[in-house]
Design a protein around this motif. Structure first.
Motif, PDB file in Angstrom:
ATOM      1  N   TYR A  18      -6.973  -5.940  -7.075  1.00 28.74           N
ATOM      2  CA  TYR A  18      -6.250  -6.895  -6.226  1.00 28.74           C
ATOM      3  C   TYR A  18      -4.772  -6.995  -6.606  1.00 28.74           C
ATOM      4  O   TYR A  18      -3.899  -7.031  -5.728  1.00 28.74           O
ATOM      5  N   ALA A  19      -4.488  -7.027  -7.891  1.00 27.35           N
ATOM      6  CA  ALA A  19      -3.102  -7.151  -8.345  1.00 27.35           C
ATOM      7  C   ALA A  19      -2.267  -5.946  -7.907  1.00 27.35           C
ATOM      8  O   ALA A  19      -1.122  -6.095  -7.465  1.00 27.35           O
ATOM      9  N   LYS A  20      -2.843  -4.738  -8.035  1.00 28.19           N
ATOM     10  CA  LYS A  20      -2.122  -3.534  -7.615  1.00 28.19           C
ATOM     11  C   LYS A  20      -1.871  -3.537  -6.111  1.00 28.19           C
ATOM     12  O   LYS A  20      -0.764  -3.229  -5.647  1.00 28.19           O
ATOM     13  N   LEU A  21      -2.892  -3.897  -5.336  1.00 30.22           N
ATOM     14  CA  LEU A  21      -2.754  -3.927  -3.875  1.00 30.22           C
ATOM     15  C   LEU A  21      -1.715  -4.968  -3.461  1.00 30.22           C
ATOM     16  O   LEU A  21      -0.896  -4.720  -2.579  1.00 30.22           O
ATOM     17  N   LEU A  25       1.785  -4.135  -1.376  1.00 30.35           N
ATOM     18  CA  LEU A  25       2.108  -4.739  -0.084  1.00 30.35           C
ATOM     19  C   LEU A  25       3.416  -5.524  -0.158  1.00 30.35           C
ATOM     20  O   LEU A  25       4.234  -5.467   0.763  1.00 30.35           O
ATOM     21  N   LYS A  26       3.611  -6.229  -1.243  1.00 27.99           N
ATOM     22  CA  LYS A  26       4.832  -7.015  -1.398  1.00 27.99           C
ATOM     23  C   LYS A  26       6.060  -6.111  -1.441  1.00 27.99           C
ATOM     24  O   LYS A  26       7.106  -6.426  -0.850  1.00 27.99           O
ATOM     25  N   LYS A  27       5.935  -4.974  -2.099  1.00 23.24           N
ATOM     26  CA  LYS A  27       7.073  -4.068  -2.261  1.00 23.24           C
ATOM     27  C   LYS A  27       7.362  -3.266  -1.003  1.00 23.24           C
ATOM     28  O   LYS A  27       8.527  -3.065  -0.638  1.00 23.24           O
ATOM     29  N   HIS A  28       6.303  -2.824  -0.297  1.00 21.53           N
ATOM     30  CA  HIS A  28       6.493  -1.887   0.815  1.00 21.53           C
ATOM     31  C   HIS A  28       6.251  -2.490   2.192  1.00 21.53           C
ATOM     32  O   HIS A  28       6.486  -1.812   3.199  1.00 21.53           O
ATOM     33  N   GLN A  29       5.764  -3.723   2.239  1.00 21.27           N
ATOM     34  CA  GLN A  29       5.629  -4.495   3.479  1.00 21.27           C
ATOM     35  C   GLN A  29       4.531  -4.031   4.451  1.00 21.27           C
ATOM     36  O   GLN A  29       4.172  -4.758   5.372  1.00 21.27           O
ATOM     37  N   ASN A  33       3.459   2.293   4.789  1.00 21.34           N
ATOM     38  CA  ASN A  33       4.630   2.568   3.954  1.00 21.34           C
ATOM     39  C   ASN A  33       4.229   2.708   2.490  1.00 21.34           C
ATOM     40  O   ASN A  33       4.728   3.587   1.768  1.00 21.34           O
ATOM     41  N   ALA A  34       3.336   1.848   2.049  1.00 22.16           N
ATOM     42  CA  ALA A  34       2.893   1.888   0.656  1.00 22.16           C
ATOM     43  C   ALA A  34       2.230   3.221   0.336  1.00 22.16           C
ATOM     44  O   ALA A  34       2.465   3.805  -0.735  1.00 22.16           O
TER      45      ALA A  34
END
Length: 348
Positions: A18-21, A25-29, A33-34
């Motif tokens: 969960y932390a990685k996902l 998402l936060k970084k690549h929106q 894109n991620a």
């Protein structure tokens, strides 16, 4: 569709971390894109399209958190899955008379199993959705009682949906789906049963329900974790009491000491739950609402207070025009009322 394909690929590549996902998402929106930016960083060679074809072969649906079909009660929890995999004949339905998670020990007594079946049967008769974890014992009886009442039950599992765990409950899972219920998971095809995943699964069990009923929870029972998640989300926790000498009730009695509500009859939960949705309406009146109307009523009820029109739109994923029309209808029907701060459940 691309978002689903790439989320599934990232879920596999990150081992459903969960932390990685969340970081991706936060970084690549977006999941697409991620994937495009980071897929070379993962050791395993994953073909997103081929992985998606596996879901299609198993007739598994994937519902992302951003979609209207995603259960709003789950979305309101602290760490809702970014996507849930679903096996069922239809899309995940929003219950019109509330939902209750029923959980307890795998090593249940005969009396505990009877209680679980009786409570689920009585609740499901009034179209209250029953959620549980498909485990042997209390969970199994909760699912079977719902099916007996021709109600809808959701089984949340801790593996990929290509296999059913425990294997002993494959027939139960099939009955759930045939009866119009669902088997769901946050884990992709091929994900094995690992100890920590059962604890992660428990937050979804409680997150899908307005309330959680604990039947026979020994010390260190996973059911206590489910109750903890429910309480942290502001949901009601009910507990069946038992003998002070029986080890199956040590955890249950600890929950009662900590403030959980002691119940001995299904009617106690029914009165409480229907009252929360609307203290002036009966379950039969609630059943006449459309799915979209119920989505609005349930979102306001789950908030425990007042919601603005913008917040209702955000939580229900309905468009502004539809939301305003339905809010007007619900005002006329006296299911909700308008205040200076927004909309709240109607009470006379």
């Amino acid at each position: 569709m691309n978002e689903k394909i790439f989320y599934n690929a990232l879920n596999i590549a990150s081992d459903s971390n969960y932390a990685k996902l969340s970081s991706l998402l936060k970084k690549h929106q977006s999941w697409e894109n991620a994937w495009q930016k980071t897929n070379t960083l993962f050791e395993s060679k994953i073909d997103p399209r081929r992985e998606w074809e596996k879901l299609e072969r198993h007739k598994i649906e994937l519902v992302l958190e951003s979609e209207p079909e995603y259960p709003f009660l789950l979305r309101e929890t602290q760490s809702p899955p970014f996507g849930i995999y679903v096996l069922g004949k239809e899309k995940v339905a929003i219950p019109k008379s509330g939902s209750v998670a029923i959980v307890g020990t795998r090593k249940a007594t005969e009396n505990g199993r009877e209680i679980a079946r009786n409570f689920s049967l009585n609740l499901a008769t009034l179209k209250i959705q029953i959620v549980s974890g498909l485990a042997i014992g209390i969970d199994t009886e909760a699912h079977l009682g719902t099916i007996e009442a021709r109600g809808q039950t959701i089984a949340v599992v801790a593996t990929g949906l290509d296999t059913i765990y425990p294997k002993l409950n494959e027939k139960v899972a099939k009955k759930i789906i045939e009866a119009g219920g669902f088997v769901i998971s946050e884990y992709p095809v091929g994900a094995p049963a690992l100890p920590y995943r059962f604890l992660e699964r428990n937050r979804i069990v409680s997150g899908l329900a307005d309330a959680t009923l604990v039947i026979e929870a020994p010390e260190k029972s996973g059911s206590l974790v489910t109750a903890k998640f429910a309480a942290e989300a502001g949901r009601t926790v009910y507990v069946i009491p038992g003998s002070i000498n029986h080890p199956n009730y040590r955890g249950s009695h600890a929950l009662i000491r900590d403030g959980a509500i002691l119940v001995t009859r299904p009617e106690e939960i029914i009165e409480d739950l229907i009252g929360k949705y609307n203290p002036t309406k009966t379950s039969s009146e609630l059943s006449l609402l459309s799915d979209e109307e119920m989505r609005i009523v349930s979102a306001i009820q789950a908030s425990g207070g007042t919601l603005t029109i913008d917040k209702i739109i955000e939580l229900t994923n309905l468009n502004a025009k539809t939301t305003n029309q339905l809010v007007s209808l619900l005002l006329i029907k006296k299911f909700i009322k308008e205040t200076d701060l927004g909309y709240t459940i109607y009470s006379s």
